[in-house]
Write a protein that holds these residues in place. Sequence first.
Motif, mmCIF file in Angstrom:
data_model
loop_
_atom_site.group_PDB
_atom_site.id
_atom_site.type_symbol
_atom_site.label_atom_id
_atom_site.label_comp_id
_atom_site.label_asym_id
_atom_site.label_seq_id
_atom_site.Cartn_x
_atom_site.Cartn_y
_atom_site.Cartn_z
ATOM 1 N N HIS A 1 2.392 -1.375 7.724
ATOM 2 C CA HIS A 1 2.979 -0.593 6.628
ATOM 3 C C HIS A 1 2.604 0.890 6.716
ATOM 4 O O HIS A 1 2.166 1.499 5.729
ATOM 5 N N LEU A 2 2.770 1.466 7.926
ATOM 6 C CA LEU A 2 2.365 2.856 8.141
ATOM 7 C C LEU A 2 0.914 3.061 7.718
ATOM 8 O O LEU A 2 0.541 4.076 7.149
ATOM 9 N N CYS A 3 0.107 2.057 8.023
ATOM 10 C CA CYS A 3 -1.329 2.040 7.692
ATOM 11 C C CYS A 3 -1.555 2.268 6.198
ATOM 12 O O CYS A 3 -2.415 3.050 5.787
ATOM 13 N N GLY A 4 -0.771 1.550 5.395
ATOM 14 C CA GLY A 4 -0.927 1.644 3.951
ATOM 15 C C GLY A 4 -0.605 3.002 3.388
ATOM 16 O O GLY A 4 -1.059 3.342 2.284
ATOM 17 N N SER A 5 0.196 3.787 4.129
ATOM 18 C CA SER A 5 0.440 5.182 3.721
ATOM 19 C C SER A 5 1.916 5.496 3.580
ATOM 20 O O SER A 5 2.328 6.650 3.770
ATOM 21 N N ARG A 6 2.713 4.502 3.214
ATOM 22 C CA ARG A 6 4.152 4.752 3.077
ATOM 23 C C ARG A 6 4.450 5.762 1.976
ATOM 24 O O ARG A 6 5.455 6.472 2.047
ATOM 25 N N THR A 7 3.592 5.829 0.988
ATOM 26 C CA THR A 7 3.809 6.766 -0.117
ATOM 27 C C THR A 7 2.909 7.996 -0.025
ATOM 28 O O THR A 7 2.831 8.784 -0.967
ATOM 29 N N ASP A 8 2.224 8.164 1.117
ATOM 30 C CA ASP A 8 1.342 9.321 1.288
ATOM 31 C C ASP A 8 1.304 9.682 2.773
ATOM 32 O O ASP A 8 0.421 9.250 3.512
#
Length: 339
Positions: A201-208
């Motif tokens: 998930h984009l290393c947990g950074s989809r919203t950052d």
Amino acid sequence: MSAEASAGRVAVALLAGLAIACGVPTPTGTTGIDDEPAARDRVDVHVHLVGGAVDELLAALDRNAIAAAVVIASPHLDPALGLAPGPDARMHGWREANDALLAATAAHRARLFPFVAVEPAEVDIPALERWFQGGARGVKLYFGHQKLHARPLDDPAHASLFEWLEQRSVPVLVHVNTVRYRDELARVLRAHPRLELVCAHLCGSRTDLDRLAGLLREFPRLRVDTSHGAGLPGVDGFTAIEEDRDRLRALIEIQPERFLYGSDLVTAPGDLDAVRAWDLQLAANLGLLERERFEFWRHAARIGALTPGVYHGLALPEPAVSRVLAGNARAWLGAYRSP
């Protein structure tokens, strides 16, 4: 049934409704928007094979022109087993789930690449070696999920596992909530710099994307998958990326070797509506990378409601898109060195 499994069923039902409203993807893997078949290799690196739904998954891959998939043992997502995280935040039944995954995929190893799930403080190396001798292609670590975070990621009890993974160049897919556990992940990566690790998930950074860019800059070997799951997590991720898509597109084009396509599909057996929902999720995650526009749920005007909608995709150019869709995955999967 666990709360997570129940939420998954609700998401499947919602996605099924959207699939009907928007139209089921065609056999070329498109959604009918900017429709043009793309004859390219595709490997999905993030599929949860639940309930032994092998035939149904292979059919869905065919409909969406996906050549192969990493399939992950996921006992905590199986409503039939009722395996919810306990009060000590451990997965239950993970050893049995690994055995079942290897048995279910034995006849399809050219297309389905099994990843065993382990509790890193409990797994023993001889058991790992037996699973790999039985056909395992990698390891999934859930311990960075908030609900499964029993101890710090860099706990000394995990060291022997990380050493074995690093020595064997084992492909590792890890879920890490980097809002909470970024520093723990950083300590693992510094201690084991040769890990063949892909962070979901984009290393947990989809919203950052600032956090994502910082991780990629600090750890040159770190790779990430682009997966968006069902329901609200997918909506929130696609919405955030759409608002900053030029920046994500630039990050990928600058270092395309760092990104791998994934869908986070949970393939629990279901009815026709559930299968339509699978197609929608697969096509949306492909559309994010390949297309100018793709279909999925969007937030509606009424708070808490969702409505069928269209997103602007990244429309990655060649050769970046081919690397992200399959080339990087095949290189990662080929890294393992047997004893």
